[in-house]
Design a protein around this motif. Structure first.
Motif, PDB file in Angstrom:
ATOM      1  N   ASN A  28      70.588  43.338 108.330  1.00  0.00           N
ATOM      2  CA  ASN A  28      71.408  44.415 107.767  1.00  0.00           C
ATOM      3  C   ASN A  28      72.711  43.929 107.150  1.00  0.00           C
ATOM      4  O   ASN A  28      73.322  44.656 106.373  1.00  0.00           O
ATOM      5  N   TYR A  57      74.805  56.829 106.329  1.00  0.00           N
ATOM      6  CA  TYR A  57      73.878  55.911 107.003  1.00  0.00           C
ATOM      7  C   TYR A  57      74.617  55.031 108.006  1.00  0.00           C
ATOM      8  O   TYR A  57      74.212  54.903 109.162  1.00  0.00           O
ATOM      9  N   SER A  58      75.721  54.451 107.580  1.00  0.00           N
ATOM     10  CA  SER A  58      76.454  53.551 108.473  1.00  0.00           C
ATOM     11  C   SER A  58      77.125  54.304 109.616  1.00  0.00           C
ATOM     12  O   SER A  58      77.179  53.807 110.736  1.00  0.00           O
ATOM     13  N   PHE A  61      74.403  54.971 112.154  1.00  0.00           N
ATOM     14  CA  PHE A  61      73.961  53.788 112.875  1.00  0.00           C
ATOM     15  C   PHE A  61      75.056  53.166 113.740  1.00  0.00           C
ATOM     16  O   PHE A  61      74.758  52.469 114.709  1.00  0.00           O
ATOM     17  N   HIS A  79      77.633  47.810 110.767  1.00  0.00           N
ATOM     18  CA  HIS A  79      77.807  49.123 110.156  1.00  0.00           C
ATOM     19  C   HIS A  79      79.272  49.537 110.071  1.00  0.00           C
ATOM     20  O   HIS A  79      79.653  50.280 109.164  1.00  0.00           O
ATOM     21  N   ASN A  82      80.287  47.811 106.957  1.00  0.00           N
ATOM     22  CA  ASN A  82      79.707  48.522 105.818  1.00  0.00           C
ATOM     23  C   ASN A  82      80.426  49.841 105.564  1.00  0.00           C
ATOM     24  O   ASN A  82      80.661  50.207 104.412  1.00  0.00           O
ATOM     25  N   GLU A  83      80.783  50.548 106.618  1.00  0.00           N
ATOM     26  CA  GLU A  83      81.499  51.822 106.454  1.00  0.00           C
ATOM     27  C   GLU A  83      82.821  51.590 105.719  1.00  0.00           C
ATOM     28  O   GLU A  83      83.162  52.305 104.780  1.00  0.00           O
TER      29      GLU A  83
END
Length: 114
Positions: A28, A57-58, A61, A79, A82-83
């Motif tokens: 990921n 999504y992040s 998760f 995540h 990513n966020e």
């Protein structure tokens, strides 16, 4: 040192490194790394819909990573990163398409020509 080596080569460590609990988050990491690499690129290329989807999504998760047993901090870190990257991209998208004055470059070109 022997204690560290015995832990490093233990069956527990081997089982963890061969599990999806480890390799899922590792795979990921491509998503936040790509978003971080795109931060300095032209904001015209940012998809508002995809950025919104990746933010949701992040967020989901990150919650999942804390609820699953055992807690998966590697997935959470992926995540979380990513966020942050997607929120940065979302700000750039909104700034470029809605907040930035589009007439400014034309006005400056007229001033330079005069």
């Amino acid at each position: 040192m022997a204690s560290f080596a015995s832990r490093l080569f233990s069956a527990e460590t081997r089982n963890y490194l061969c599990s999806t609990h480890f390799w899922g988050p590792v795979a990921n990491w491509g998503i936040p790394l790509a978003a971080l690499a795109d931060i300095n690129k032209d904001p015209e290329m940012i998809s508002g819909k995809m950025t919104t989807a990746l933010c949701l999504y992040s967020a989901l998760f990150m919650r999942f990573a804390l609820v699953v047993k055992p807690v998966n901090y590697l997935l959470f870190a992926c995540h979380f990163t990513n966020e942050g990257a997607q929120l940065t991209q979302a700000f750039r998208f909104v700034n470029h398409h809605y907040l930035q004055d589009k007439k400014q470059p034309e006005d400056e070109a007229l001033k330079v020509a005069a």
